[in-house]
Design a protein around this motif. Sequence first.
Motif, PDB file in Angstrom:
ATOM      1  N   LEU A  42       0.826  -1.203   0.000  1.00 57.50           N
ATOM      2  CA  LEU A  42       0.000   0.000   0.000  1.00 57.50           C
ATOM      3  C   LEU A  42       0.866   1.260   0.000  1.00 57.50           C
ATOM      4  CD1 LEU A  42      -2.853   1.008  -0.138  1.00 57.50           C
ATOM      5  CD2 LEU A  42      -2.970   0.880   2.362  1.00 57.50           C
ATOM      6  N   LEU A  43       1.979   1.236   0.724  1.00 55.62           N
ATOM      7  CA  LEU A  43       2.900   2.378   0.687  1.00 55.62           C
ATOM      8  C   LEU A  43       3.441   2.597  -0.727  1.00 55.62           C
ATOM      9  CD1 LEU A  43       4.821   1.813   4.015  1.00 55.62           C
ATOM     10  CD2 LEU A  43       3.557   3.891   3.414  1.00 55.62           C
ATOM     11  N   ASN A  44       3.854   1.514  -1.388  1.00 55.41           N
ATOM     12  CA  ASN A  44       4.352   1.646  -2.757  1.00 55.41           C
ATOM     13  C   ASN A  44       3.261   2.152  -3.692  1.00 55.41           C
ATOM     14  OD1 ASN A  44       7.202   1.005  -3.034  1.00 55.41           O
ATOM     15  ND2 ASN A  44       6.655  -0.982  -2.196  1.00 55.41           N
ATOM     16  N   HIS A  45       2.043   1.658  -3.516  1.00 55.50           N
ATOM     17  CA  HIS A  45       0.919   2.143  -4.321  1.00 55.50           C
ATOM     18  C   HIS A  45       0.700   3.637  -4.079  1.00 55.50           C
ATOM     19  CE1 HIS A  45      -3.061   2.560  -6.066  1.00 55.50           C
ATOM     20  NE2 HIS A  45      -3.504   2.991  -4.890  1.00 55.50           N
ATOM     21  N   LEU A  46       0.715   4.049  -2.832  1.00 53.83           N
ATOM     22  CA  LEU A  46       0.476   5.457  -2.515  1.00 53.83           C
ATOM     23  C   LEU A  46       1.593   6.347  -3.062  1.00 53.83           C
ATOM     24  CD1 LEU A  46      -1.664   7.221  -1.275  1.00 53.83           C
ATOM     25  CD2 LEU A  46      -0.588   6.887   0.960  1.00 53.83           C
ATOM     26  N   GLU A  48       3.225   5.715  -5.821  1.00 59.12           N
ATOM     27  CA  GLU A  48       2.931   5.802  -7.254  1.00 59.12           C
ATOM     28  C   GLU A  48       1.790   6.770  -7.524  1.00 59.12           C
ATOM     29  OE1 GLU A  48       4.570   4.385 -10.056  1.00 59.12           O
ATOM     30  OE2 GLU A  48       5.957   4.365  -8.364  1.00 59.12           O
ATOM     31  N   VAL A  49       0.749   6.712  -6.716  1.00 64.26           N
ATOM     32  CA  VAL A  49      -0.383   7.622  -6.875  1.00 64.26           C
ATOM     33  C   VAL A  49       0.089   9.068  -6.731  1.00 64.26           C
ATOM     34  CG1 VAL A  49      -2.506   8.418  -5.747  1.00 64.26           C
ATOM     35  CG2 VAL A  49      -2.184   5.986  -6.215  1.00 64.26           C
ATOM     36  N   VAL A  50       0.801   9.352  -5.666  1.00 67.07           N
ATOM     37  CA  VAL A  50       1.244  10.721  -5.405  1.00 67.07           C
ATOM     38  C   VAL A  50       2.136  11.228  -6.539  1.00 67.07           C
ATOM     39  CG1 VAL A  50       2.726  12.083  -3.858  1.00 67.07           C
ATOM     40  CG2 VAL A  50       0.933  10.610  -2.911  1.00 67.07           C
ATOM     41  N   MET A  51       3.023  10.389  -7.026  1.00 66.92           N
ATOM     42  CA  MET A  51       3.930  10.812  -8.095  1.00 66.92           C
ATOM     43  C   MET A  51       3.208  10.918  -9.437  1.00 66.92           C
ATOM     44  SD  MET A  51       7.179   8.669  -6.666  1.00 66.92           S
ATOM     45  CE  MET A  51       8.256   8.924  -8.043  1.00 66.92           C
ATOM     46  N   ASN A  52       2.373   9.938  -9.771  1.00 61.06           N
ATOM     47  CA  ASN A  52       1.674   9.978 -11.053  1.00 61.06           C
ATOM     48  C   ASN A  52       0.664  11.120 -11.127  1.00 61.06           C
ATOM     49  OD1 ASN A  52       3.050   7.921 -12.321  1.00 61.06           O
ATOM     50  ND2 ASN A  52       1.577   6.354 -11.782  1.00 61.06           N
ATOM     51  N   PHE A  53       0.027  11.436 -10.014  1.00 64.14           N
ATOM     52  CA  PHE A  53      -0.944  12.524 -10.042  1.00 64.14           C
ATOM     53  C   PHE A  53      -0.271  13.895 -10.110  1.00 64.14           C
ATOM     54  CE2 PHE A  53      -3.965   9.249  -9.379  1.00 64.14           C
ATOM     55  CZ  PHE A  53      -5.195   9.752  -9.764  1.00 64.14           C
ATOM     56  N   GLN A  54       1.016  13.975  -9.822  1.00 59.57           N
ATOM     57  CA  GLN A  54       1.759  15.203 -10.111  1.00 59.57           C
ATOM     58  C   GLN A  54       1.803  15.399 -11.625  1.00 59.57           C
ATOM     59  OE1 GLN A  54       5.681  15.191  -8.228  1.00 59.57           O
ATOM     60  NE2 GLN A  54       4.814  14.056  -6.511  1.00 59.57           N
ATOM     61  N   ASP A  69       9.878  -0.491  -6.120  1.00 60.65           N
ATOM     62  CA  ASP A  69       9.832  -0.495  -4.657  1.00 60.65           C
ATOM     63  C   ASP A  69      10.448   0.813  -4.176  1.00 60.65           C
ATOM     64  OD1 ASP A  69       9.869  -0.960  -1.959  1.00 60.65           O
ATOM     65  OD2 ASP A  69      11.025  -2.818  -2.065  1.00 60.65           O
ATOM     66  N   HIS A  70       9.627   1.656  -3.587  1.00 58.74           N
ATOM     67  CA  HIS A  70      10.077   2.965  -3.114  1.00 58.74           C
ATOM     68  C   HIS A  70      10.630   2.911  -1.688  1.00 58.74           C
ATOM     69  CE1 HIS A  70       8.440   5.129  -6.559  1.00 58.74           C
ATOM     70  NE2 HIS A  70       7.428   4.274  -6.501  1.00 58.74           N
ATOM     71  N   LEU A  71      10.656   1.736  -1.105  1.00 58.07           N
ATOM     72  CA  LEU A  71      11.051   1.606   0.305  1.00 58.07           C
ATOM     73  C   LEU A  71      12.414   0.944   0.451  1.00 58.07           C
ATOM     74  CD1 LEU A  71       7.626   0.275   1.683  1.00 58.07           C
ATOM     75  CD2 LEU A  71       8.254   2.601   1.056  1.00 58.07           C
ATOM     76  N   THR A  72      13.305   1.178  -0.487  1.00 58.14           N
ATOM     77  CA  THR A  72      14.572   0.453  -0.518  1.00 58.14           C
ATOM     78  C   THR A  72      15.649   1.021   0.399  1.00 58.14           C
ATOM     79  OG1 THR A  72      15.273   1.748  -2.428  1.00 58.14           O
ATOM     80  CG2 THR A  72      14.201  -0.380  -2.866  1.00 58.14           C
TER      81      THR A  72
END
Length: 191
Positions: A42-46, A48-54, A69-72
């Motif tokens: 869910l963190l990775n999805h969020l 992606e959402v935050v970045m794509n909606f920019q 994976d944004h949590l590396t």
Amino acid sequence: MATQTSDLLAAAASPTVAVVRAIADEQLDLPTPCRGYAVRDLLNHLFEVVMNFQALAAKRPVEWADKPDHLTDDGWRDRFAAETRRLADAWSDPSALEGVSPGMGIPQATVGGMVLLDLTVHGWDLAAATGQPYRPAPEAVAELHELVAQLGPNARKMGIFAEQVPADAGLSGLDRLLCDTGRDPAWSASA
């Protein structure tokens, strides 16, 4: 400059960022109320959402198929906070709300509402999964009821929302919003 959407996004981001900052590494594999998603997912999805909606605010195309994976590393909490600030900034230009989204085929104002919904509801999902309190921006919750009523039937057909959960008359605005998106406000990982 600011728009109502950018102000709402900034208000909604604050409690969600607080939840994200408090998630411990050992909580990343816990289940969430968002079916099929562990906290990490869910963190990775969020992210992606935050970045794509920019990009969607600027009416640029986005790629949903990439699932990095944004949590590396240890800086992911700070990066999430920075990305939410960029999100609010992206929607502060009044032109972001004009016309129809070339990538989604719906009004740009609705697109801005969709990311507000994700920030708010997924903030609750993450808080519930990790045992944290969550107090969303009341102005965001008030704005989202109409959007969910508008998007709900199609979102349920597409599997984005689960079926509505029956809501008692005395529920808070957030709890009613959760019910309308198919979440049980009493959800807990142990249930």
